[in-house]
Design a protein around this motif. Structure first.
Motif: not given
Length: 157
Positions: A18-25, A90-95, A130-132, A138-142
């Motif tokens: 689920m976190a990978a899906s959000a991060t890919l988005h 916001t947090v995901s894009i910023a990181v 690397v950013a992914f 971070v996304n998993r935690w959030m």
């Protein structure tokens, strides 16, 4: 940026998938903006700082736009869709942007290579990868705390 309401979206354990899906988005929007910004800035002969600034602005724009597209399709009004996108991304894009641009600047010659040089593209692909990897946990935690992309899941049917 969070409210009490948002904490009820997705509480508890979150799969890495689920976190990978959000991060890919997030990566999709960031990559569109990052590539466009880097290409425009280097093609115009801008310095690293101006090029990175453009890439970051465009990454946020496209990241938010992708989220808003889905939320608007779910029938949410524009104003609420903006709020959802801001809370979700916001947090995901910023990181992702921080890591991506630090890597780009850290790869010798990458920022000055120009868009016709393979070094530029290899460095950009590496930087986004690397950013992914950094943004994924971070996304998993959030999401596990009802933040980030958990806010968007309430609008998916």
């Amino acid at each position: 940026m969070s409210t009490e309401h948002e904490h009820h979206h997705q509480a508890g354990p979150v799969s890495w998938g689920m976190a990978a899906s959000a991060t890919l988005h997030c990566l999709t929007g960031c990559a569109i903006g990052e590539v466009l910004g880097m290409v425009i800035g280097t093609a115009l002969g801008w310095g690293s700082l101006a090029t990175i600034a453009l890439a970051v602005v465009l990454a946020f724009f496209f990241g938010y736009a992708l989220t808003m597209r889905g939320v608007l399709r779910a029938g949410v009004d524009f104003r609420q869709a903006v709020k959802v996108a801001l809370a979700a991304d916001t947090v995901s894009i910023a990181v992702m942007e921080l890591v991506d641009n630090l890597v780009m600047v850290g790869v010798p010659g990458a920022m000055n290579a120009g868009v016709a040089n393979w070094v530029f593209w290899a460095a950009l692909a590496f930087a986004l990868g690397v950013a992914f990897v950094v943004t994924w946990p971070v996304n998993r935690w959030m999401i596990g705390r009802g933040l980030g992309h958990a806010v968007v899941h309430a609008y998916h049917h």
